[in-house]
Design a protein around this motif. Sequence first.
Motif, PDB file in Angstrom:
ATOM      1  N   TRP A 180       0.810  -1.214   0.000  1.00  0.00           N
ATOM      2  CA  TRP A 180       0.000   0.000   0.000  1.00  0.00           C
ATOM      3  C   TRP A 180       0.851   1.276   0.000  1.00  0.00           C
ATOM      4  CZ3 TRP A 180      -4.753  -1.014  -1.117  1.00  0.00           C
ATOM      5  CH2 TRP A 180      -5.268  -2.255  -0.774  1.00  0.00           C
ATOM      6  N   PHE A 181       2.068   1.169   0.443  1.00  0.00           N
ATOM      7  CA  PHE A 181       2.822   2.405   0.609  1.00  0.00           C
ATOM      8  C   PHE A 181       2.942   3.197  -0.690  1.00  0.00           C
ATOM      9  CE2 PHE A 181       6.150  -0.196  -1.063  1.00  0.00           C
ATOM     10  CZ  PHE A 181       6.928   0.683  -1.788  1.00  0.00           C
ATOM     11  N   LYS A 182       2.966   2.465  -1.778  1.00  0.00           N
ATOM     12  CA  LYS A 182       3.141   3.127  -3.063  1.00  0.00           C
ATOM     13  C   LYS A 182       1.974   4.036  -3.397  1.00  0.00           C
ATOM     14  CE  LYS A 182       3.621  -0.518  -5.461  1.00  0.00           C
ATOM     15  NZ  LYS A 182       3.655  -1.496  -4.382  1.00  0.00           N
ATOM     16  N   ASN A 183       0.839   3.739  -2.747  1.00  0.00           N
ATOM     17  CA  ASN A 183      -0.360   4.480  -3.100  1.00  0.00           C
ATOM     18  C   ASN A 183      -0.496   5.756  -2.296  1.00  0.00           C
ATOM     19  OD1 ASN A 183      -0.966   2.355  -4.807  1.00  0.00           O
ATOM     20  ND2 ASN A 183      -1.755   1.205  -3.050  1.00  0.00           N
ATOM     21  N   LEU A 184       0.470   6.007  -1.482  1.00  0.00           N
ATOM     22  CA  LEU A 184       0.405   7.213  -0.676  1.00  0.00           C
ATOM     23  C   LEU A 184       0.992   8.382  -1.433  1.00  0.00           C
ATOM     24  CD1 LEU A 184       1.429   5.353   2.449  1.00  0.00           C
ATOM     25  CD2 LEU A 184      -0.755   6.453   2.029  1.00  0.00           C
ATOM     26  N   ASN A 185       0.764   9.511  -0.875  1.00  0.00           N
ATOM     27  CA  ASN A 185       1.348  10.722  -1.434  1.00  0.00           C
ATOM     28  C   ASN A 185       2.841  10.506  -1.670  1.00  0.00           C
ATOM     29  OD1 ASN A 185       2.347  13.189  -1.937  1.00  0.00           O
ATOM     30  ND2 ASN A 185       1.078  14.221  -0.396  1.00  0.00           N
ATOM     31  N   PRO A 186       3.265  10.518  -2.932  1.00  0.00           N
ATOM     32  CA  PRO A 186       4.637  10.121  -3.224  1.00  0.00           C
ATOM     33  C   PRO A 186       5.693  11.003  -2.567  1.00  0.00           C
ATOM     34  CG  PRO A 186       3.478  10.824  -5.220  1.00  0.00           C
ATOM     35  CD  PRO A 186       2.483  10.851  -4.116  1.00  0.00           C
ATOM     36  N   ASP A 243      -4.217   6.048   3.660  1.00  0.00           N
ATOM     37  CA  ASP A 243      -4.917   6.299   2.413  1.00  0.00           C
ATOM     38  C   ASP A 243      -4.561   5.173   1.468  1.00  0.00           C
ATOM     39  OD1 ASP A 243      -5.888   8.760   3.296  1.00  0.00           O
ATOM     40  OD2 ASP A 243      -3.930   9.648   2.919  1.00  0.00           O
ATOM     41  N   SER A 244      -5.537   4.379   1.145  1.00  0.00           N
ATOM     42  CA  SER A 244      -5.208   3.271   0.275  1.00  0.00           C
ATOM     43  C   SER A 244      -6.244   3.121  -0.827  1.00  0.00           C
ATOM     44  CB  SER A 244      -5.087   1.977   1.083  1.00  0.00           C
ATOM     45  OG  SER A 244      -5.794   2.056   2.274  1.00  0.00           O
ATOM     46  N   TRP A 245      -5.757   2.505  -1.879  1.00  0.00           N
ATOM     47  CA  TRP A 245      -6.678   2.175  -2.963  1.00  0.00           C
ATOM     48  C   TRP A 245      -7.571   1.055  -2.459  1.00  0.00           C
ATOM     49  CZ3 TRP A 245      -7.342   4.989  -7.220  1.00  0.00           C
ATOM     50  CH2 TRP A 245      -6.298   5.830  -7.615  1.00  0.00           C
ATOM     51  N   VAL A 255     -16.757   0.209   1.256  1.00  0.00           N
ATOM     52  CA  VAL A 255     -15.612  -0.475   0.680  1.00  0.00           C
ATOM     53  C   VAL A 255     -15.744  -1.962   0.972  1.00  0.00           C
ATOM     54  CG1 VAL A 255     -14.154   1.530   1.106  1.00  0.00           C
ATOM     55  CG2 VAL A 255     -14.094  -0.389   2.690  1.00  0.00           C
ATOM     56  N   LEU A 256     -15.024  -2.743   0.214  1.00  0.00           N
ATOM     57  CA  LEU A 256     -15.068  -4.187   0.396  1.00  0.00           C
ATOM     58  C   LEU A 256     -13.645  -4.729   0.439  1.00  0.00           C
ATOM     59  CD1 LEU A 256     -17.841  -4.932  -2.240  1.00  0.00           C
ATOM     60  CD2 LEU A 256     -18.125  -4.978   0.230  1.00  0.00           C
ATOM     61  N   ALA A 257     -13.464  -5.783   1.219  1.00  0.00           N
ATOM     62  CA  ALA A 257     -12.167  -6.447   1.246  1.00  0.00           C
ATOM     63  C   ALA A 257     -11.984  -7.246  -0.040  1.00  0.00           C
ATOM     64  CB  ALA A 257     -12.067  -7.376   2.449  1.00  0.00           C
ATOM     65  N   ASN A 258     -10.750  -7.588  -0.360  1.00  0.00           N
ATOM     66  CA  ASN A 258     -10.492  -8.320  -1.597  1.00  0.00           C
ATOM     67  C   ASN A 258     -11.315  -9.598  -1.700  1.00  0.00           C
ATOM     68  OD1 ASN A 258      -8.757  -6.438  -2.475  1.00  0.00           O
ATOM     69  ND2 ASN A 258      -6.880  -7.593  -2.007  1.00  0.00           N
ATOM     70  N   ASP A 259     -11.491 -10.276  -0.560  1.00  0.00           N
ATOM     71  CA  ASP A 259     -12.216 -11.542  -0.624  1.00  0.00           C
ATOM     72  C   ASP A 259     -13.719 -11.334  -0.778  1.00  0.00           C
ATOM     73  OD1 ASP A 259     -11.795 -10.921   2.450  1.00  0.00           O
ATOM     74  OD2 ASP A 259     -13.585 -12.162   2.272  1.00  0.00           O
ATOM     75  N   GLU A 260     -14.165 -10.078  -0.634  1.00  0.00           N
ATOM     76  CA  GLU A 260     -15.597  -9.808  -0.810  1.00  0.00           C
ATOM     77  C   GLU A 260     -15.914  -9.361  -2.238  1.00  0.00           C
ATOM     78  OE1 GLU A 260     -16.712  -8.253   3.676  1.00  0.00           O
ATOM     79  OE2 GLU A 260     -15.527  -6.971   2.370  1.00  0.00           O
ATOM     80  N   VAL A 261     -14.890  -9.341  -3.081  1.00  0.00           N
ATOM     81  CA  VAL A 261     -15.072  -8.953  -4.473  1.00  0.00           C
ATOM     82  C   VAL A 261     -14.807 -10.166  -5.361  1.00  0.00           C
ATOM     83  CG1 VAL A 261     -14.318  -7.401  -6.301  1.00  0.00           C
ATOM     84  CG2 VAL A 261     -14.267  -6.637  -3.924  1.00  0.00           C
ATOM     85  N   LYS A 262     -15.771 -10.472  -6.215  1.00  0.00           N
ATOM     86  CA  LYS A 262     -15.594 -11.579  -7.150  1.00  0.00           C
ATOM     87  C   LYS A 262     -15.810 -11.047  -8.562  1.00  0.00           C
ATOM     88  CE  LYS A 262     -14.711 -14.827  -4.382  1.00  0.00           C
ATOM     89  NZ  LYS A 262     -15.301 -15.234  -3.129  1.00  0.00           N
ATOM     90  N   ASP A 263     -14.845 -11.243  -9.435  1.00  0.00           N
ATOM     91  CA  ASP A 263     -14.969 -10.812 -10.836  1.00  0.00           C
ATOM     92  C   ASP A 263     -15.341  -9.342 -10.952  1.00  0.00           C
ATOM     93  OD1 ASP A 263     -14.437 -13.382 -11.657  1.00  0.00           O
ATOM     94  OD2 ASP A 263     -16.557 -13.944 -11.593  1.00  0.00           O
ATOM     95  N   GLY A 264     -14.732  -8.513 -10.139  1.00  0.00           N
ATOM     96  CA  GLY A 264     -14.988  -7.082 -10.246  1.00  0.00           C
ATOM     97  C   GLY A 264     -16.358  -6.656  -9.755  1.00  0.00           C
ATOM     98  N   LYS A 265     -17.073  -7.576  -9.107  1.00  0.00           N
ATOM     99  CA  LYS A 265     -18.379  -7.216  -8.553  1.00  0.00           C
ATOM    100  C   LYS A 265     -18.437  -7.623  -7.095  1.00  0.00           C
ATOM    101  CE  LYS A 265     -21.241  -7.329 -12.650  1.00  0.00           C
ATOM    102  NZ  LYS A 265     -22.474  -7.804 -13.243  1.00  0.00           N
ATOM    103  N   SER A 266     -19.385  -6.991  -6.371  1.00  0.00           N
ATOM    104  CA  SER A 266     -19.492  -7.331  -4.957  1.00  0.00           C
ATOM    105  C   SER A 266     -20.038  -8.737  -4.820  1.00  0.00           C
ATOM    106  CB  SER A 266     -20.418  -6.347  -4.244  1.00  0.00           C
ATOM    107  OG  SER A 266     -21.742  -6.502  -4.682  1.00  0.00           O
ATOM    108  N   GLU A 267     -19.482  -9.454  -3.858  1.00  0.00           N
ATOM    109  CA  GLU A 267     -19.936 -10.824  -3.643  1.00  0.00           C
ATOM    110  C   GLU A 267     -21.411 -10.827  -3.264  1.00  0.00           C
ATOM    111  OE1 GLU A 267     -18.059 -12.841  -0.426  1.00  0.00           O
ATOM    112  OE2 GLU A 267     -18.029 -14.728  -1.521  1.00  0.00           O
ATOM    113  N   LYS A 276     -10.809   3.177  -5.442  1.00  0.00           N
ATOM    114  CA  LYS A 276     -10.915   4.531  -4.927  1.00  0.00           C
ATOM    115  C   LYS A 276      -9.858   4.710  -3.851  1.00  0.00           C
ATOM    116  CE  LYS A 276     -14.587   7.589  -3.266  1.00  0.00           C
ATOM    117  NZ  LYS A 276     -15.963   7.632  -2.770  1.00  0.00           N
ATOM    118  N   LEU A 277      -9.279   5.887  -3.808  1.00  0.00           N
ATOM    119  CA  LEU A 277      -8.291   6.172  -2.775  1.00  0.00           C
ATOM    120  C   LEU A 277      -9.017   6.723  -1.559  1.00  0.00           C
ATOM    121  CD1 LEU A 277      -5.187   6.065  -2.473  1.00  0.00           C
ATOM    122  CD2 LEU A 277      -5.168   8.494  -2.995  1.00  0.00           C
ATOM    123  N   MET A 278      -8.966   6.002  -0.459  1.00  0.00           N
ATOM    124  CA  MET A 278      -9.708   6.441   0.721  1.00  0.00           C
ATOM    125  C   MET A 278      -8.881   6.211   1.977  1.00  0.00           C
ATOM    126  SD  MET A 278     -13.533   5.005   0.073  1.00  0.00           S
ATOM    127  CE  MET A 278     -14.266   5.737   1.503  1.00  0.00           C
TER     128      MET A 278
END
Length: 1030
Positions: A180-186, A243-245, A255-267, A276-278
């Motif tokens: 995640w660090f890469k997604n922070l203010n550079p 702040d993370s994507w 927001v959803l965790a990675n395991d709550e997303v299947k094929d780019g849609k909410s499980e 989104k950066l939040m």
Amino acid sequence: MEYDFRQIEQKWQQRWRERKTYKAIEYAEKPKFYALDMFPYPSGAGLHVGHPLGYIASDIIARYKRHQGYNVLHPMGYDSFGLPAEQYAIQTGQHPEITTKTNIVRYREQLDKIGFAYDWDREVRTSNPDYYKWTQWIFSLIYNSWFNKTTNKAEHMSTLIKKFEENGNQNVNAVIEDDWFKNLNPTLSQGEGAPFDSNLVTNNQFFFGKDWQGDFTATDWKSMNPEQQQLLLMNFRLTYLADSWVNWCPALGTVLANDEVKDGKSERGGHPVEQKLMRQWSMRITAYAQRLLDGLDAIDWPENIKEVQRNWIGRSEGASLKFRVSGSEFLVEVFTTRPDTIFGVSFMTLAPEHELVLQITTPDYREAVEQYIANAKLKTERDRQADVKNITGQFTGAYALHPFTEEKIPIWIGEYVLIGYGTGAVMAVPAGDQRDWDFAAKFGLPIPNIFEGVDISEKAEPSKDAVLANSDFLNNLTPHPSPKGEGNKSSSIKRAIEEIETRGIGQGKVNYRMRDAVFSRQRYWGEPFPVYYKNDIPYLLDEKDGQVTLPEVDKYLPTEDGEPPLARAKREAWNVWKGDRMEYNTMPGWAGSSWYFLRYMDPKNEKTFAAREKIDYWNQVDLYIGGAEHATGHLLYSRFWTKILADHGYIGFDEPFKKMINQGMILGRSSFVYRFTFVDDKGLVLGPYNSSKDYLLSKEYYDKLNEHHYDIDDIKELIRLQLGNDEFQRIMDFGSYNIQSLYADISEVNNDILNTRAYERWFFKQLAGDENRFDELDGVERGRFISFIFNDEGKYICGWEIEKMSKSKYNVQTPDELVEKFGADTLRMYEMFLGPVEQSKPWDTKGISGVHNFLRKLWRLSHDKDNNFSESDDAPTKAELKSLHAAIKKVTEDLNRLSWNTVVSTLMICVNELTEQKCNKRQIIEPLCILLSPYAPHIAEELWEKLGHATSITDAPWPVFNEEFLKEDAFDYPVSFNGKTRFFIPLGVELSQDEVTKAVLAHELTFKYLDGKEPKKIIVVPKRIVNVVV
RNA sequence: GCCCGGGUGGUGGAACGGUAGACACGAAGGACUUAAAAUCCUUUGGCCAGAAACGGCUGUGCGGGUUCAAGUCCCGCCUCGGGUACCA
């Protein structure tokens, strides 16, 4: 009724409640056994027959273990925070707590009917404040933890602070770095060895660095103000705000965790998800990646679940390498699993989001690169995934220098490189990687061959067998040492890493695919964080502040500014309020379920989440049963939390579930009717209520129509034959038809035969909204809106399909109906009898009568024709003892290896044999009841009581198998010739192999099958088989 | 693509490398019954033969192999289900 299951089951369920038969107390003298079900989310739909499958299986084991003298913990509860109740609240304004409570009452009723041996005094509900108080407490513990890489454990923040005070961050070997660090203010990201600048640690900005060696001193630390210190510490905490994507689901507003997303849609709900950066709380699960991986070896779980977790963690070994950008100070870091292919690098590709892209792009290419990035941003994750074959890329104008050859390598950006994996940049080796090859081919980049004797003109050579060439010191090597046994070759990968490290251009590295888990949800119905903010810096609530509970809100929606629903709560609605404001996010669904198995051990404790001595007594879950769909969610997170608690010494084990079984899904069998409507330009044949008149065709006719063996005139003729000339007149003028298959509710269908009256009633209700009037209608009236076209046997046959059980498919089978019709004992046995618990299978009631008959047969063993109990105290015969002990042996073996389905067959065989022997002897029936009691506890208790026992069968000791009773004097040897069984000879079991051989050779049939030939060899397996080799 | 599972009668499914199809459903025939239900009995993988029988052949997705013996172990395929994926 002879076997009155309704009366029996009601009676015993009540007694168990009154007597608290299943209450578990810690009892040191007995060995313990912890049998656990994955607790359900109490949804509005209630239970269908698929849910209890696993519960029944674990209940059987729990009861079995209790018979065996174990002290059994077998609890149940509810995972009661969750989306559906909240969605319902949004629609209706009803507080999710009310919905949840109503649903729980219904669940409990349904569960009670099945006769589970749960200790309900230990029930937990994750949404109860006295439960989530401890979820919040664990959050605080994690917040106060950092991960010490040296000890490979979580430690309290105080040990870290002490180190800072003494030596700054020297000797601090902490996990702080993740993807995640890469997604922070550079601008906050520090290069290696950059001097520490405390000004960077300012309000609202968290300091993140990559390499911490020698970054700050004790003096530096002491010179920081408390806020700066607080911000700095955030980098080390095992749960941190950053702040993370994130996966943002606009439809769900969270927001959803990675395991709550299947094929780019909410499980849940299948809504689109975007990046989104939040600013979010995250859990530093990546710190445990290796331990989560290693721990899998020590637990007895289904191999596929372990494999899913291994893939999810995604360990890959390789090297990280730094490429200098020509003519600048920038370094581009890449991760590769094949550092040995370094001499095949002909370009580099960065992810469009990579922080260096705009800095290295030359003026000539700036516009094109910006255009490319803008285009990439427009695409959603899903578009990008769908578009994989469409290769895109853009040259930046910049060049990197090859670390060995100093050659200039063009730097490109391309969508095929993902910002979220590795470093978001790759060294492209088109000869060895198909994606690089495709990219090179598309953009005309060179594809240097680095393999001996391999043609790479058509495709890349990704295998690890190819021998390297044109690779300087790596020539003639392969990744596998000495592949063909020639010479003493070392692995090319090892060799490459050695050289890379020697030259200081990189190092060997293990990379993990897994990312930290986002822990905030912009939702109402979840645990509130014990966190408040001052100057936008988060602080943990103190113990003396009290527990923060969910405040009341006017609506369960986000605010107009997009703040989570909790931001709607007025200041007074909060029972705790501190600083400038409280944390408005809530915790995700998996928070409460990550530790509930511990709370069962001590559910009412108000001082701690569970007392240590109780945790030590009950220890790990011995058998955990639940669905495989939680492989990357609950089952990973609870392992993670367990490890943290173990690191801090709160519990004495670091894996929660010793053994796990996944029950398969029970699918529904949907039924269909075939609606046939006559149409042409005049319209439809109309029935009452201005709807079309339906002719429902039995399946045979539908099939014939489909196969074009029938046409409309055949149907008309059928109508004339079955419904008469009047009906025929009505349809005569209609030249065309519509045909549709419609769901029929499975309660109206029996063995694919439709109960037409029930269907009509339902149909009428749909039309008229009032089914009561239906009964007033006569046949002629009813025939005005619906007519059935029966098959030759006068039946209406439905079509069917195997699908997931769902209300909308009218194929949901509730356990309640079956309990009502056949009893809980029959349902329990039947669900086990269906087949291996792990297997998915369609639900089908066809076989249920067989199991029900078995219980009736058992009942009749000890009851006479007039249903009077009758048993005999006579000594059992040898045959009876043999039947019983064969069952004891097999049932015990099968339960030990968790083969639930075969036990039912064994019990059936036993009862069939005893019925044949007309055995009603106490010495046989009693142990048989115990064998049966885990499966059919109600009937077992009833018979047990009739046999004169005042106490529950639950505690009766398991029957002991005695081999004596199975001993036979003779064994009927199958004699086979070349493996084909030809005949049998009964021979004494004591005979030696030689004697058996002699007996076989002497047998007259042996001569026949030898057919004059000499036997080459005779194999005798004692008490098994004889094989004559000719 | 990759990684896991599966593929056995009409159906659900049994089978430590050792009698394939236990157990159950369904089906067919029979007994009891005015009838139905219930219950009980018989048959039931396929093919062939027969008056009869310890009759013959064949058979666990396909093709090879190991073994005295393979549904089971090994190799190569086909196929269905699940998971996962520009993972460098």
